[in-house]
Write an enzyme that holds these catalytic residues in place. Structure first.
Site, PDB file in Angstrom:
ATOM      1  CE  LYS A  49      -3.944  -2.378   2.312  1.00 55.63           C
ATOM      2  NZ  LYS A  49      -4.492  -2.827   3.698  1.00 55.63           N
ATOM      3  CD  GLN A  93      -3.042  -4.401   6.829  1.00 53.69           C
ATOM      4  OE1 GLN A  93      -3.100  -3.587   6.025  1.00 53.69           O
ATOM      5  NE2 GLN A  93      -3.732  -5.465   6.658  1.00 53.69           N
ATOM      6  CG  ASP A 116      -9.440   0.580   5.455  1.00 53.61           C
ATOM      7  OD1 ASP A 116      -9.738   0.607   4.099  1.00 53.61           O
ATOM      8  OD2 ASP A 116      -9.076  -0.055   6.164  1.00 53.61           O
TER       9      ASP A 116
END
Length: 277
Positions: A49, A93, A116
């Site tokens: 990413k 994450q 996200d």
């Protein structure tokens, strides 16, 4: 359904927007990644990413915490990033180590930096059709559906999976586009019969080849949002492809779109912050 090609196009658009933001604001959009522990797969995802961010002209700030981190320590760290003036978006994450309350950590992300789409605020925005950030995988799936001109109005859509960042928001986005949505999961009774009546099937149950090809109605659209060891999705691809009108491969379908939406929403967040200030 070629997610790799569509994600490449989205990345090009995002890069152009990031360059324009740099010209307008004098700085790059900035994404902060938070990695707790040393899980090899998570480390690989974060590195990927960050590399994609760099290619798109987005600055990334890597935050690594030990696997002994407590919920309180992680929440404090994320709250500091949320208050940080240099940060536009935050990516935690997941999964995180077992001792951490993941939901509490997600909720520490300020809604305007939740690129996200993992907070309850973002879920509510998706459910009400507001202008918040979408969960990246469902958001990517909707872009795929649009790119292939799938008409959702009145369509019978079955979502197999009920996670708060994939299955549940996926159903809300489909419902917002006038599909008739049925939520299912691994314990649903008569699942093959339910799937057999679906015009659109989204598999997000996390079990390899859980959805059998024989379940798929001829002409249906099949979205495989699963990713299991060995590059195996949640759908029995060969059998499903014989019946489906459109189907996403694994890999190369949903996965690239997830990262593409993350980066696009990071640039969105930067522009929104600049407009507010």
């Amino acid at each position: 359904m070629d997610g790799t090609a569509l994600a490449a196009k989205l990345l090009d658009e995002t890069t152009s927007r990031a360059q324009q933001f740099l010209a307008d604001a004098g700085r790059k959009p900035c994404l902060a990644t938070v990695l707790v522990g040393d899980d090899p797969a998570s480390r690989t995802y974060v590195k990927m990413k960050m590399n994609r961010s760099a290619k798109a002209g987005i600055e990334s700030v890597r935050n690594e915490l030990p696997d002994t981190t407590t919920t309180r320590e992680l929440v404090d760290h994320i709250e500091a990033l949320s208050a940080g003036p240099a940060i536009d978006g935050i990516l935690l994450q997941h999964p995180v180590p077992a001792q951490i309350d993941e939901r509490a950590a997600f909720e520490a992300i300020a809604p305007h930096k939740d690129v996200d789409g993992v907070t309850m605020h973002s879920f509510a925005s998706m459910a009400f059709g507001d202008t918040g950030f979408q969960s990246c995988t469902p958001g990517g799936i909707m872009r795929l559906i649009d790119a292939y001109d799938v008409d959702l109005t009145g369509a019978r859509a079955v979502v197999i999976g009920r996670s708060p960042i994939l299955g549940k928001p996926m159903g809300m986005l489909l419902l917002g586009r006038d599909a008739t949505v049925t939520y299912c999961h691994s314990k649903t009774r008569d699942l093959p019969e339910i799937v057999a009546g679906a015009d659109v099937v989204v598999a997000a149950v996390g079990k390899p080849e859980f959805v059998k090809g024989a379940w798929i109605k001829p002409g249906a659209v099949v979205i495989d949002a699963g990713y299991n060891p060995g590059n195996v999705g949640d759908v029995e691809y060969a059998g499903a492809a014989e019946a489906a009108r459109l189907i996403t491969p694994v890999p190369g379908g949903v996965g690239p779109m997830t990262i593409g939406v993350l980066l696009a929403q990071t640039v969105d967040a930067a522009y929104r912050r600049a407009a507010r200030s």
